[in-house]
Design an enzyme around this catalytic site. Structure first.
Site, PDB file in Angstrom:
ATOM      1  N   SER A 299      27.979  82.917  86.505  1.00 33.01           N
ATOM      2  CA  SER A 299      29.305  82.675  87.053  1.00 33.01           C
ATOM      3  C   SER A 299      29.980  83.936  87.570  1.00 33.01           C
ATOM      4  CB  SER A 299      30.160  81.984  85.993  1.00 33.01           C
ATOM      5  OG  SER A 299      31.330  81.468  86.554  1.00 33.01           O
ATOM      6  N   GLU A 310      25.532  92.352  98.414  1.00 35.63           N
ATOM      7  CA  GLU A 310      25.585  91.972  99.831  1.00 35.63           C
ATOM      8  C   GLU A 310      26.676  92.693 100.610  1.00 35.63           C
ATOM      9  OE1 GLU A 310      25.628  87.746 100.329  1.00 35.63           O
ATOM     10  OE2 GLU A 310      23.778  87.447  99.195  1.00 35.63           O
ATOM     11  N   LYS A 324      25.067  79.804  88.368  1.00 32.30           N
ATOM     12  CA  LYS A 324      26.231  78.922  88.296  1.00 32.30           C
ATOM     13  C   LYS A 324      27.135  79.206  89.476  1.00 32.30           C
ATOM     14  CE  LYS A 324      30.335  77.437  86.133  1.00 32.30           C
ATOM     15  NZ  LYS A 324      31.428  77.673  87.038  1.00 32.30           N
TER      16      LYS A 324
END
Length: 470
Positions: A299, A310, A324
């Site tokens: 999460s 990224e 998740k």
């Protein structure tokens, strides 16, 4: 043995019974008052009203109206077949609200319901659950001998949670291990201290975030300032076994490491509308960074990992994360009960939905097999001539510590006796050759020390970081 939404820190399991259950790792907890009741003329509810009237009039005992209504709401939420959505009665809701900003009494692990089973997502660092040897992906079959098959995460949490000093025994099934394992755990107070850090040499610091709780971003900022004063030139950020937590904390912490204006993550609602969350770059965390992740990173931890990977080209080291990729909100009813439900997907900066897939590390590093050995109860008497899975585990533990029992098939032979005596002599224990009591406790202690010292994932992260620092 080692360090190791809805998911409540099971405090118990401890966490947010995070997990525990269910903190299921939600992130973000928004609460709004809800009016119970509504227009009785709504056609879609006529069948529900009729069923209630039939039972109230014809059932052979008086109805517990509150219980029946709570059951109806719970069934409605369970029909979503979403482990991160759940209904909590007043007591469970109270524990949920306290879970991100206080301390708890329990075992300190996060659980979730998956395919009708209660599964450990992650034990908390230093918790009774971690010390007893609970691992991610352990399936909890029974609590104190009572089957929890088919229970919701909330129901399981209520059984596992308890007062400090009391004992609870979990019967688990561990992937790759034959048979079941009984793990006795003494509940304790679980403080929500989420950031731990230290210098580990060559100007490198290691900081672990265990959950994303109310003060995590402040704790991290304070720890980084402290470490910079000690000469920190590069950082290994450890998100292993971090089940997640509050969304605002994930945003604040991610903003420390991602350049201003860069995307941290995106949220997509059911209509396909996408909202981007961008870095405000708070703090002065402008130094080389490597992030550690594993299957217990879930999460909010995955939001942070995806953001730095990224949008800031930060390398990830370890194992694939939990996976998740949904967002939850919680709404309260006037009576103090609560419903928590999934409202949207979250995506990485490049639009990847990692739900049930996880995030792959740039450098995959597995852990030695002995990291996953099951817990051994010191009350067991393992001696010559016995044969069992527990004996097999004891032999594997001895082998990991440099002793050679000659076999690891679970049969306690002469050589196993001799190696146990050798271990006992080296640790000033009576040389009985029996694997029990103080001997078992000392073997577990030594194995934990080895695990903490020999960390191939951390070693790889340091290696990568040193290249980044040049």
């Amino acid at each position: 043995m080692k360090r190791f939404n809805f998911i409540l820190l099971l405090v118990i399991l401890v966490f947010l019974s995070v997990g525990i259950t269910a903190f299921a790792l939600s992130f973000g907890k928004e609460t709004h008052p809800v009016v119970i009741g509504g227009n009785g003329d709504r056609e879609e509810f006529q069948k529900l009203y009729k069923a209630y009237d039939i039972l109230k009039k014809g059932y052979y005992e008086d109805l517990d109206e509150s219980k029946v209504i709570n059951g109806a709401i719970n069934g409605m939420v369970q029909s979503l077949n979403d482990p991160y959505s759940a209904y909590m009665d007043e007591e469970a809701a109270k524990q949920f609200h306290h879970s991100v900003s206080s301390s708890f009494e329990g075992i300190g692990a996060e659980i979730q319901e998956k395919d009708g089973h209660i599964v450990i997502v992650s034990p908390l660092k230093g918790s009774p659950a971690e010390k007893a040897g609970l691992k991610p992906k352990d399936v909890v079959l029974m609590v104190d001998g009572k089957s929890i098959q088919g229970m919701s995460s909330t129901e399981a949490v209520m059984l596992i949670r308890g007062e400090k000093g009391t004992k609870v025994e979990l019967t688990i099934q561990r992937p790759g291990v034959e048979g079941t394992i009984k793990i006795p755990i003494i509940r304790d107070e679980i403080p929500v201290e989420t950031v731990h850090g230290e210098m580990i040499g060559d100007g490198i610091a290691k900081v672990q975030i265990t959950t994303f709780s109310t003060n995590s971003s402040k704790e991290l900022a304070d720890k980084l300032n402290e470490l910079q004063k000690k000469g920190m030139k590069g950082l290994v950020l450890d998100l292993r076994q971090n089940p997640g937590g509050l969304l605002d904390q994930a945003v604040a912490i991610s903003s420390m490491f991602v350049p201003e204006g860069k995307i941290l993550f995106k949220v997509e609602d059911r209509n396909g509308n996408i909202k981007e969350y961008k870095s405000e770059h708070k703090g002065n965390a402008d130094f080389p960074l490597v992030v550690l992740i594993d299957s217990g990173s879930a999460s909010a931890s995955e939001i942070l990992a995806g953001a730095v990977k990224e949008s800031a080209d930060v390398p990830l080291v370890g194992q694939k994360s939990f996976g998740k990729g949904t967002v939850q909100t919680a709404q309260d009813f006037p009576d103090g009960s609560n419903v928590k439900f999934t409202t949207a997907k979250w995506l990485t900066p490049k639009g990847n939905w990692i739900h049930k897939k996880g995030i792959e590390p740039d450098y995959k590093v597995d852990l030695p097999d002995y990291y996953n050995l099951p817990y051994l109860d010191p009350k067991l008497d393992l001696k010559q001539g016995t044969s069992s899975n527990e004996v097999k585990t004891a032999q594997q533990m001895l082998s990991a510590l440099g002793y050679n029992p000659g076999r690891t098939d679970g049969f306690y032979d002469d050589q196993t006796v001799e190696q146990v005596k050798k271990f006992q002599a080296a640790n000033n224990l009576p040389q009985s050759g029996v694997f029990t009591g103080k001997t078992t406790e000392k073997v577990i202690e030594k194995l934990q020390e080895k695990i903490m010292k020999d960390d191939p994932q951390l070693a790889k992260a340091v290696e990568v970081l040193k290249k980044e620092m040049k």
